[in-house]
Design an enzyme around this catalytic site. Structure first.
Site, mmCIF file in Angstrom:
data_model
loop_
_atom_site.group_PDB
_atom_site.id
_atom_site.type_symbol
_atom_site.label_atom_id
_atom_site.label_comp_id
_atom_site.label_asym_id
_atom_site.label_seq_id
_atom_site.Cartn_x
_atom_site.Cartn_y
_atom_site.Cartn_z
ATOM 1 N N TYR A 75 0.854 -1.196 0.000
ATOM 2 C CA TYR A 75 0.000 0.000 0.000
ATOM 3 C C TYR A 75 0.883 1.237 0.000
ATOM 4 O O TYR A 75 1.851 1.316 0.757
ATOM 5 C CB TYR A 75 -0.878 0.011 1.263
ATOM 6 C CG TYR A 75 -1.621 1.314 1.488
ATOM 7 C CD1 TYR A 75 -2.958 1.442 1.133
ATOM 8 C CD2 TYR A 75 -0.984 2.425 2.055
ATOM 9 C CE1 TYR A 75 -3.638 2.644 1.323
ATOM 10 C CE2 TYR A 75 -1.651 3.616 2.241
ATOM 11 C CZ TYR A 75 -2.978 3.726 1.881
ATOM 12 O OH TYR A 75 -3.642 4.916 2.070
ATOM 13 N N GLU A 127 -3.704 7.395 -3.974
ATOM 14 C CA GLU A 127 -3.542 6.151 -3.217
ATOM 15 C C GLU A 127 -3.436 4.958 -4.159
ATOM 16 O O GLU A 127 -4.205 4.859 -5.107
ATOM 17 C CB GLU A 127 -4.739 5.971 -2.277
ATOM 18 C CG GLU A 127 -4.635 4.743 -1.391
ATOM 19 C CD GLU A 127 -5.921 4.485 -0.612
ATOM 20 O OE1 GLU A 127 -5.956 4.779 0.591
ATOM 21 O OE2 GLU A 127 -6.894 4.003 -1.215
#
Ligand code: GDP
Ligand code: MN
Length: 380
Positions: free
Chosen positions: A101, A190
């Site tokens: 991530y 993101e």
């Protein structure tokens, strides 16, 4: 302004962040044609402005064009938390060895961009932050100093990535993502998951991208991405009416005169144990037109069970707002109870007007908390 995954990936690609090849499709036939062009297995992905598509059945692997067509048929029309799927992104399927991530966002408290990285990707980042906080590496970038290579190294080593090939690729992606964030005037970039393939190649498998609305004049190409129809239909209707409205997912409709008061109203409904259905700011006025427009927008939400109308009169005279409310109620039919809290300039007069009108679905409460409790109780 939130971008679709495929739009975010297009921007990623422009900044040199590796993404898979893909095509947009709006029908099962187009999905099949896209899969034919791409060749090999593909992934069929719902394009909606909400996350968690995978869990909701909006992301499916397909072995061949016929399968892609079938999967597209399953996904088109699917309702993912109120977003009906109309567009698909068909992408060459990747083999996944690891899911990481990476994101850049603003930390308003620190007044700096914040980079976050963890090797525990693929799941919601809030979950990692609460169950395994030490696995999440957070690092601010000083906007005056700008990006420095040590920042990427600290993220990568801090999260325990020990493969040199991965370290190098991820560090390069961190730098590119930061540039993308700054140059696009983004509020959020993101990548979840940022994957490592079995061959050790690192790439962005998803994108979540929010651009600052106020900067869109500098980015005509990004502004063109806006798709007024697909943004929340209620919010689009509100924009048409000139009403400041944000859809939330509860059952207590909220209307306040002033953005600060409307925000506090959202909070106090939560304190009273309820779930706000929206944020809505009536603005300074309080004339019948404004009230009618706002109530029309709020009432379009099928989840509404009660409305909490919170008014504070500073410059605005609350008796005028009370007249506006009564006039509005004559013009439109409101099928749920309305709880009014009214205070400030001429409040006694305002409350008297409302009480005297004695409408069965209109409740007048003396304080904000009383009104919140009443609205929550009526929504139960
Ligand atoms: P989200 O659920 O809305 O965040 O959508 P994502 O784009 O993140 O996809 C959800 C999940 O689907 C990912 O975490 C992956 O596990 C899986 N997925 C997406 N694309 C691929 C792919 O190309 N190959 C494989 N094997 N899985 C994928
Ligand atoms: Mn994702």
């Amino acid at each position: 302004m939130d971008l679709y995954e495929y739009q975010g990936k297009e921007l990623f690609r422009r900044f040199g962040i590796p993404v898979s090849d893909g095509r947009l499709a709006v029908s099962a036939d187009e999905a099949r044609a896209a899969a034919e062009e791409l060749g090999g297995p593909v992934v069929v992905k719902a394009q909606v402005l909400t996350g968690g598509r995978g869990k909701a059945g909006g992301v499916k692997l397909a072995d061949d064009p016929a399968d892609a067509e079938a999967k597209a048929r399953d996904i088109i029309g699917l309702d993912i938390r109120g977003h009906v799927v109309e567009k698909l992104w068909i992408e060459r399927a990747s083999d996944i060895a690891k899911e990481y991530y990476l994101s850049v966002t603003f930390d308003r408290g620190a007044k700096k961009p914040l980079l976050m990285f963890t090797t525990q990707g693929g799941v919601e980042i809030e979950e990692v932050a609460s169950t395994n906080p030490e696995a999440l590496v957070r690092l601010h970038v000083d906007p005056l100093e700008g990006f420095q290579p040590w920042i990427a190294r600290r993220l990568v080593y801090g999260a325990g990535v020990d493969d040199p090939g991965e370290q190098k690729q991820i560090a390069a992606i961190v730098e590119k993502l930061y540039r993308c964030f700054i140059e696009c005037d983004a509020m959020l970039c993101e990548i979840n998951p940022l994957i490592v393939t079995p061959d050790g190649e690192v790439k962005a498998l998803d994108s979540k991208f929010t651009v600052d609305d106020s900067s869109l004049y500098r980015h005509p190409d990004i502004a063109e991405y806006r798709d007024t129809k697909a943004a929340d239909p209620l919010e689009a209707f509100a924009r048409e009416k000139g009403v400041t409205y944000v859809k939330l997912d509860g059952s207590v409709g909220i209307l306040g005169n002033g953005a600060g008061l409307a925000m506090s109203t959202v909070d106090v409904v939560v304190v009273a144990g309820g779930r706000p259905a929206n944020f809505c700011d009536l603005g300074g006025g309080g004339n019948a037109e404004g009230v009618v427009d706002a109530l029309e927008v709020i009432m379009r939400d099928a989840q509404i069970r009660s409305i909490f109308f919170n008014i504070f009169g500073g410059i605005t005279r609350t008796d005028e707002v009370a007249r506006g409310i009564l006039e509005a109620l004559k013009r439109i039919e409101i099928t749920v109870p309305i709880v009014v809290r009214l205070d400030g300039t001429n409040a006694e007069e305002g409350r008297r007007l409302l009480v005297e009108a004695a409408q069965s679905n209109l409740y007048v409460e003396p304080t904000m908390l009383d009104a919140a409790r009443k609205a929550v109780e009526l929504a139960a």
